[in-house]
Each structure stands twice: as structure tokens, then as C-alpha cells.
Design an enzyme around this catalytic site. Structure first.
Site, PDB file in Angstrom:
ATOM      1  N   GLU A  53       0.855  -1.196   0.000  1.00 38.46           N
ATOM      2  CA  GLU A  53       0.000   0.000   0.000  1.00 38.46           C
ATOM      3  C   GLU A  53       0.889   1.243   0.000  1.00 38.46           C
ATOM      4  OE1 GLU A  53      -3.313   0.421   2.737  1.00 38.46           O
ATOM      5  OE2 GLU A  53      -3.521   2.525   2.172  1.00 38.46           O
ATOM      6  N   GLU A  78       5.166   5.062   3.143  1.00 40.30           N
ATOM      7  CA  GLU A  78       4.554   6.336   3.570  1.00 40.30           C
ATOM      8  C   GLU A  78       5.681   7.291   3.965  1.00 40.30           C
ATOM      9  OE1 GLU A  78       2.625   9.284   4.224  1.00 40.30           O
ATOM     10  OE2 GLU A  78       1.088   7.749   3.973  1.00 40.30           O
ATOM     11  N   ASP A 128      -3.450  12.177  -2.480  1.00 41.83           N
ATOM     12  CA  ASP A 128      -3.695  13.631  -2.449  1.00 41.83           C
ATOM     13  C   ASP A 128      -4.083  14.100  -3.848  1.00 41.83           C
ATOM     14  OD1 ASP A 128      -2.817  14.061   0.315  1.00 41.83           O
ATOM     15  OD2 ASP A 128      -0.851  13.489  -0.445  1.00 41.83           O
ATOM     16  N   ASP A 164     -11.962  10.089  -4.181  1.00 43.93           N
ATOM     17  CA  ASP A 164     -13.264  10.766  -4.148  1.00 43.93           C
ATOM     18  C   ASP A 164     -13.183  12.064  -4.943  1.00 43.93           C
ATOM     19  OD1 ASP A 164     -11.594  12.148  -2.439  1.00 43.93           O
ATOM     20  OD2 ASP A 164     -13.137  12.555  -0.926  1.00 43.93           O
ATOM     21  N   THR A 201     -11.605   4.275   5.142  1.00 39.90           N
ATOM     22  CA  THR A 201     -10.602   5.050   5.899  1.00 39.90           C
ATOM     23  C   THR A 201     -11.191   6.400   6.282  1.00 39.90           C
ATOM     24  OG1 THR A 201      -9.672   6.162   3.965  1.00 39.90           O
ATOM     25  CG2 THR A 201      -8.695   4.037   4.563  1.00 39.90           C
ATOM     26  N   PHE A 203     -10.177   9.247   5.370  1.00 39.01           N
ATOM     27  CA  PHE A 203     -10.274  10.108   4.197  1.00 39.01           C
ATOM     28  C   PHE A 203     -11.540   9.813   3.410  1.00 39.01           C
ATOM     29  CE2 PHE A 203      -5.917  11.082   5.042  1.00 39.01           C
ATOM     30  CZ  PHE A 203      -5.804  12.384   4.602  1.00 39.01           C
ATOM     31  N   GLU A 204     -11.859   8.519   3.285  1.00 35.03           N
ATOM     32  CA  GLU A 204     -13.068   8.172   2.551  1.00 35.03           C
ATOM     33  C   GLU A 204     -14.307   8.655   3.316  1.00 35.03           C
ATOM     34  OE1 GLU A 204     -13.717   4.017   1.673  1.00 35.03           O
ATOM     35  OE2 GLU A 204     -15.307   4.543   0.267  1.00 35.03           O
TER      36      GLU A 204
HETATM   37  C1  LIG Z   1      -4.875  11.797   1.375  1.00 36.26           C
HETATM   38  S1  LIG Z   1      -3.825  10.732   2.253  1.00 36.26           S
HETATM   39  C2  LIG Z   1      -4.664   9.176   2.161  1.00 36.26           C
HETATM   40  C3  LIG Z   1      -4.228   8.230   3.218  1.00 36.26           C
HETATM   41  C4  LIG Z   1      -4.847   6.838   3.178  1.00 36.26           C
HETATM   42  N1  LIG Z   1      -4.550   6.144   1.960  1.00 36.26           N
HETATM   43  C5  LIG Z   1      -6.324   6.887   3.429  1.00 36.26           C
HETATM   44  O1  LIG Z   1      -7.110   6.527   2.532  1.00 36.26           O
HETATM   45  O2  LIG Z   1      -6.716   7.266   4.536  1.00 36.26           O
HETATM   46  C6  LIG Z   1      -2.475  10.512   1.142  1.00 36.26           C
HETATM   47  C7  LIG Z   1      -1.254   9.930   1.822  1.00 36.26           C
HETATM   48  O3  LIG Z   1      -0.267   9.644   0.820  1.00 36.26           O
HETATM   49  C8  LIG Z   1       1.017   9.965   1.336  1.00 36.26           C
HETATM   50  N2  LIG Z   1       1.896  10.215   0.185  1.00 36.26           N
HETATM   51  C9  LIG Z   1       1.727  11.170  -0.751  1.00 36.26           C
HETATM   52  N3  LIG Z   1       2.689  11.111  -1.672  1.00 36.26           N
HETATM   53  C10 LIG Z   1       3.499  10.086  -1.317  1.00 36.26           C
HETATM   54  C11 LIG Z   1       4.680   9.549  -1.860  1.00 36.26           C
HETATM   55  N4  LIG Z   1       5.221  10.060  -2.968  1.00 36.26           N
HETATM   56  N5  LIG Z   1       5.262   8.493  -1.250  1.00 36.26           N
HETATM   57  C12 LIG Z   1       4.698   7.979  -0.108  1.00 36.26           C
HETATM   58  N6  LIG Z   1       3.580   8.459   0.459  1.00 36.26           N
HETATM   59  C13 LIG Z   1       2.985   9.500  -0.131  1.00 36.26           C
HETATM   60  C14 LIG Z   1       0.774  11.186   2.206  1.00 36.26           C
HETATM   61  O4  LIG Z   1       1.777  11.371   3.182  1.00 36.26           O
HETATM   62  C15 LIG Z   1      -0.587  10.858   2.814  1.00 36.26           C
HETATM   63  O5  LIG Z   1      -0.457  10.189   4.042  1.00 36.26           O
END
Ligand SMILES: C[S@@+](CC[C@H](N)C(=O)[O-])C[C@H]1O[C@@H](n2cnc3c(N)ncnc32)[C@H](O)[C@@H]1O
Length: 221
Positions: A53, A78, A128, A164, A201, A203-204
Site C-alpha cells: 500500500e 509512507e 492527495d 473521491d 478510511t 479520508f473516505e
Molecule cells: C490523502 S492521504 C490518504 C491516506 C490513506 N490512503 C487513506 O485513505 O486514509 C495521502 C497519503 O499519501 C502519502 N503520500 C503522498 N505522496 C506520497 C509519496 N510520494 N510516497 C509515499 N507516500 C505518499 C501522504 O503522506 C498521505 O499520508
């Protein structure tokens, strides 16, 4: 060589339990391969290719999948330290031993630390969205990352995504559909049903509260 995504937030205030988990449980769960390839069979103690993941956030989905499927291996990438600390804390509390984490940029880690055809499934949930056009280049899902995903998957392996953000869903659909060697598992060549094994999650839940729709995508190598 991919340049790391420098726009992602890497640090934040650690809670006591996150800091404690990073101090005490890193030896079991956190890998620090530098620029070396990791031997996943040695890491997990078996030959089952792991589910990866990318950007697991607080680790809710990874944790639930790993606890429901103890016979499978789970690798998380992450950058956000509090999220990693939180996951380590929960893994320890719940006695979960089939999870390993690498802290770093997903493109860099896949390119430098992961061997070709070594991963059974790659999940990217709610990346993101970077909605402004001038920020689209900051998005995680870009052609070079998709190419790495394709190379790192075992034959028959899957990449599953959810967002989303409609325009990001369309962006991912276009880029993945145009990648040779990946087949869309949607019956109509667009989006799939919600992946049954995909946990809800934070975020969802937030997206749904805001009235957003959710789009799932799944491609097979
Ligand atoms: C909007 S959050 C979603 C988190 C999780 N997947 C959820 O659904 O709750 C996006 C996550 O991706 C991580 N992220 C973004 N770009 C990344 C990268 N290039 N490598 C590793 N993690 C990354 C961010 O730190 C953040 O925790």
C-alpha cells in the site's frame, strides 16, 4: 531516476504513543534499506509476494487487511512520520506480524528497494488530489510511477486505486488505460465496483460526509 515528491508533508507532531512506537517497535516493523534492494522472502520469512500500500496515511486500511489475512504479507510505503508511528503502535497492540513499512517517497522506494515482479497487489487509496491544474505535476500517479508499478507487479498482479476526486479518477483512468501491459478489470472499461476488501478510511469517510462520490479502479498485469 525518479526525483522524489518534495511537496508531501513528512513531519508533524507525534503523539506520545506514536513516538513510543517508533522507538520501541521499529526493529520489528520498519525497514531501512537505504538504496539497496530488499529480499522480501527474507523480510517476511516466506515466499508469498506481498501486497503493497502506497501512502497508507494512518494505516487503517493496511492494518485491517493485514489482520484479516494473516497468511498474506503487507508492505506499506509512507512519508508521514506520525502515520507510521500510529501504524506501528496498532500493529504491536493487535499482535500483527505480517506488516513491514518503509518510510520514503514511493517512486524512490519502488525504483531502488523493490525487485521486479515481486509484489502481488499495489493499493493506492485516496491519494492527495492536488486539484489545481498548476499542481497536477505533484500528483503521485504519473506515468513514471505507473511504469514502476507495472514492473514491480508479478504477472497477474493487480493495482487497485480509489479516490473521491472525480477529475483525479479520470486522470488515473486515462493514464492506466494507456499503459501497455495492464488490463482494466472494469466490465465497461471505466471504474470497478468497490473493492470488497477495501476498508473505509478516515479520508473516505470525510469525502462521503462532504457528499463526494467514490471511484474505484483496478488493473491487472
Ligand atoms: C490523502 S492521504 C490518504 C491516506 C490513506 N490512503 C487513506 O485513505 O486514509 C495521502 C497519503 O499519501 C502519502 N503520500 C503522498 N505522496 C506520497 C509519496 N510520494 N510516497 C509515499 N507516500 C505518499 C501522504 O503522506 C498521505 O499520508
Amino acid at each position: 531516476m525518479l526525483s522524489p515528491n518534495i511537496y508531501v508533508r513528512q513531519r508533524g507532531r507525534l503523539t506520545h504513543s506514536q513516538a513510543r512506537a517508533l522507538d520501541h517497535y521499529a526493529a520489528e516493523y520498519l525497514l531501512d534499506p537505504g538504496d539497496q534492494k530488499i529480499d522480501l522472502s527474507k523480510t517476511f520469512g516466506n515466499d508469498v509476494p506481498p501486497v503493497l500500500e502506497i501512502g497508507f496515511g494512518s494505516g487503517q486500511a493496511l492494518l485491517e487487511m493485514a489482520s484479516k489475512n494473516p497468511e498474506r504479507n503487507y508492505l506499506g510505503i509512507e512519508v508521514y512520520l506520525p502515520g507510521i508511528g500510529g501504524l506501528l503502535h496498532c500493529c504491536h497492540e493487535q499482535g500483527i506480524h505480517n506488516v513491514r513499512v518503509i518510510r520514503g517517497d514511493a517512486g524512490y522506494v519502488m525504483e531502488n528497494n523493490c525487485v521486479e515482479e515481486s509484489i502481488s497487489q499495489i493499493n493506492i487509496f485516496f491519494p492527495d488530489p492536488w486539484p489545481k491544474r498548476k499542481h497536477h505535476k505533484r500528483r503521485l500517479v504519473q506515468n513514471p510511477v505507473i511504469e514502476l508499478i507495472r514492473e514491480r507487479l508479478v504477472p497477474g498482479g493487480k493495482v487497485c486505486l480509489a479516490t473521491d476526486w472525480k477529475e483525479y479518477a479520470q486522470w488515473m483512468l486515462k493514464l492506466f488505460s494507456e499503459t501497455p501491459g495492464l488490463t482494466n478489470l472494469s466490465l465497461n472499461g471505466t471504474y470497478t465496483q468497490r473493492l470488497e476488501s477495501r476498508p473505509m478510511t478516515r479520508f473516505e469517510a470525510r469525502g462521503i460526509r462532504l457528499g463526494h462520490e467514490v471511484w474505484d479502479l483496478c488493473f491487472q498485469k
